[in-house]
Write a protein that holds these residues in place. Structure first.
Motif, PDB file in Angstrom:
ATOM      1  N   ILE A 308       0.334  -0.855  -0.342  1.00 33.37           N
ATOM      2  CA  ILE A 308       0.113   0.055  -0.548  1.00 33.37           C
ATOM      3  C   ILE A 308       0.998   1.313   0.135  1.00 33.37           C
ATOM      4  N   ALA A 311       0.551   3.265  -3.118  1.00 33.13           N
ATOM      5  CA  ALA A 311      -0.467   4.078  -3.085  1.00 33.13           C
ATOM      6  C   ALA A 311      -0.489   5.210  -2.096  1.00 33.13           C
ATOM      7  N   HIS A 312       0.020   4.977  -1.059  1.00 37.13           N
ATOM      8  CA  HIS A 312      -0.394   6.136   0.285  1.00 37.13           C
ATOM      9  C   HIS A 312       0.599   7.383  -0.365  1.00 37.13           C
ATOM     10  N   THR A 315      -0.974   9.702  -2.529  1.00 38.88           N
ATOM     11  CA  THR A 315      -1.848  10.781  -1.774  1.00 38.88           C
ATOM     12  C   THR A 315      -1.382  11.189  -1.420  1.00 38.88           C
ATOM     13  N   SER A 335      -1.117  -0.947  -8.725  1.00 38.00           N
ATOM     14  CA  SER A 335      -2.440  -1.192  -7.734  1.00 38.00           C
ATOM     15  C   SER A 335      -2.468  -2.733  -8.399  1.00 38.00           C
ATOM     16  N   ARG A 343      -9.584  -0.880  -1.999  1.00 35.49           N
ATOM     17  CA  ARG A 343      -8.900  -0.003  -1.618  1.00 35.49           C
ATOM     18  C   ARG A 343      -8.340   0.031  -3.066  1.00 35.49           C
ATOM     19  N   ARG A 344      -8.274  -0.952  -3.622  1.00 40.55           N
ATOM     20  CA  ARG A 344      -7.461  -0.931  -5.542  1.00 40.55           C
ATOM     21  C   ARG A 344      -8.071   0.537  -6.061  1.00 40.55           C
ATOM     22  N   HIS A 347      -7.405   3.702  -4.837  1.00 41.46           N
ATOM     23  CA  HIS A 347      -6.387   4.552  -5.637  1.00 41.46           C
ATOM     24  C   HIS A 347      -6.479   4.876  -6.734  1.00 41.46           C
ATOM     25  N   GLU A 350      -7.597   8.892  -6.652  1.00 41.09           N
ATOM     26  CA  GLU A 350      -6.232   9.468  -5.810  1.00 41.09           C
ATOM     27  C   GLU A 350      -4.944   9.626  -7.509  1.00 41.09           C
ATOM     28  N   GLU A 351      -5.018   8.546  -7.902  1.00 42.97           N
ATOM     29  CA  GLU A 351      -4.487   8.590  -9.222  1.00 42.97           C
ATOM     30  C   GLU A 351      -4.928   9.300 -10.210  1.00 42.97           C
TER      31      GLU A 351
END
Length: 416
Positions: A308, A311-312, A315, A335, A343-344, A347, A350-351
């Motif tokens: 993760i 992904a963080h 963010t 991802s 959660r995917r 992400h 956020e992308e």
């Protein structure tokens, strides 16, 4: 007038510019800062606020609302006839049943509570279902009413101190699962009741992992409530980390992951505050903790893991409104290693925010399509995804406008 003597931005007949100025000043944001975030000049912001320019079109209006963290677009625009809450999704069909289970207060037990092992197995299956189902709110919403009632019953019927602590830990975990369901639905008071009950149950359990998880969710509730709650978010976060610190050298993977998730949340709040150094500093501390976990480990509640951290990073960059850095981090993140469908999807959203910040709206829409494919219910309840889609439904480019409208129909923002 408001309680502090300043004009009330939600009162008529204030003009749009006056509302914008009051909301900006209440958040301690200067005109140059807002202008930079909008890609405009400070003089443009001044002309909008003084009424020399007309109310901006919807895409810019939505950007202003996001920057000022205005939850209801009508509070900024002044048109109360058509409220649009940017950060609250629709009420789920299973929300009334979950609310009834939370609000119930039975004084007498007409049946025996399930054994602790049975209850814990059901909780574990519920977490697994949440991660695996594209319609995860529907699945969890069906399971929660009975889980809530049985966990409350177990806590009431526990007849020894040890059994009571075990039952309270299970109840705290059920409230944590409930908070995922209730979040971003149109009942903020219910969300806070769940968060507070989760914290009380966790403290009664004296279980460090339960306490860490309840604190992690409380931090998010505070941060998502706006800038005025950032200090409360930090207080809960840092106090919990101080409590956990002596336990970490010998901690198991779950406790270590919960502490790592809290460190990232501290960075998340710092990023939303605009403190780049603190944001990346906490992200790096969380990354160090993630490296202590097995490569295949994935925390069932927080999603904290090695997988993760990419992904963080996206963010953090997005919350700092660094478009180029967001895209670079998105390119570096994988991802496919995130095992959780919601959660995917988060992400991917956020992308998409990063791509839009970087001036790549077509890529942002394509990425939101991937988010919808992974977990439709995640994108439907995400305010940032909704804002991007609504903004692009008014794009000048016909093909982009068509794609945005098609996605808006799938998400439920427009009628088919």
């Amino acid at each position: 007038m408001s309680f502090d003597g300043t004009p009330d931005p939600f009162a008529d007949p204030l003009a749009f510019g006056q509302r914008m100025q009051i909301l900006r000043e209440r958040r301690g944001m200067s005109r140059p800062l807002v202008a930079g975030l909008l890609g405009k000049s400070p003089s443009w912001v001044k002309q909008i606020e003084t009424g020399k320019l007309q109310v901006p079109k919807l895409p810019t209006l939505l950007r202003i609302a996001e920057i000022l963290r205005v939850r209801d677009l009508a509070d900024l625009a002044g048109d109360q006839s058509a409220p649009v809450d940017l950060f609250i999704g629709p009420g789920h069909r299973r929300l009334p049943a979950v609310r009834d289970a939370i609000d119930a207060y039975p004084l007498a037990a007409e049946r025996e509570a399930p054994p602790a092992a049975h209850l814990q197995a059901r909780i574990a299956r519920a977490w697994a279902a949440r991660h695996q189902a594209p319609n995860h709110r529907d699945v969890i919403g069906a399971l929660l009413p009975d889980l809530i009632r049985d966990a409350q019953l177990a806590a009431r019927q526990a007849d020894t101190a040890a059994a009571r602590r075990t039952a309270q830990a299970a109840l705290a975990e059920v409230y944590s699962l409930t908070q995922f369901f209730v979040a971003y639905q149109p009942d903020s008071s219910l969300l806070w009741r769940v968060a507070e009950r989760g914290m009380v149950a966790a403290q009664e359990s004296e279980d460090p992992h339960a306490i860490a998880l309840a604190a992690w969710l409380t931090v998010q509730a505070h941060r998502d409530s706006g800038r005025s709650h950032f200090e409360a978010a930090d207080a809960v976060n840092l106090q919990t980390l101080r409590f956990l610190e002596p336990l970490l050298p010998d901690a198991d993977d779950d406790l270590l992951a919960a502490a790592g998730a809290l460190k990232f949340e501290a960075g998340y709040t710092a990023a939303r505050r605009g403190d780049s150094g603190a944001a990346w500093g906490y992200w790096d501390k969380a990354r160090v903790m993630a490296k202590r976990l097995p490569e295949t480990y994935y925390h069932p509640a927080t999603s904290f893991s090695r997988a993760i951290m990419g992904a963080h990073a996206v963010t953090i960059a997005v919350e700092l409104r660094a478009g180029g850095e967001s895209v670079r981090q998105a390119a570096a993140a994988d991802s496919t290693v995130i095992p959780s469908r919601p959660r995917r999807a988060r992400h991917r959203i956020e992308e998409a925010r990063g791509y839009q910040l970087d001036g790549q709206p077509d890529t942002a829409l394509a990425t939101l399509d991937k988010a919808h494919e992974a977990a439709p219910e995640t994108i439907r309840y995400n305010g940032y995804a909704r804002r991007i889609i609504l903004e692009e439904t008014e794009a000048r480019h016909p093909e982009r406008r068509r794609r945005a409208c098609d996605l808006a129909v799938k998400v439920g923002l427009l009628a088919a």
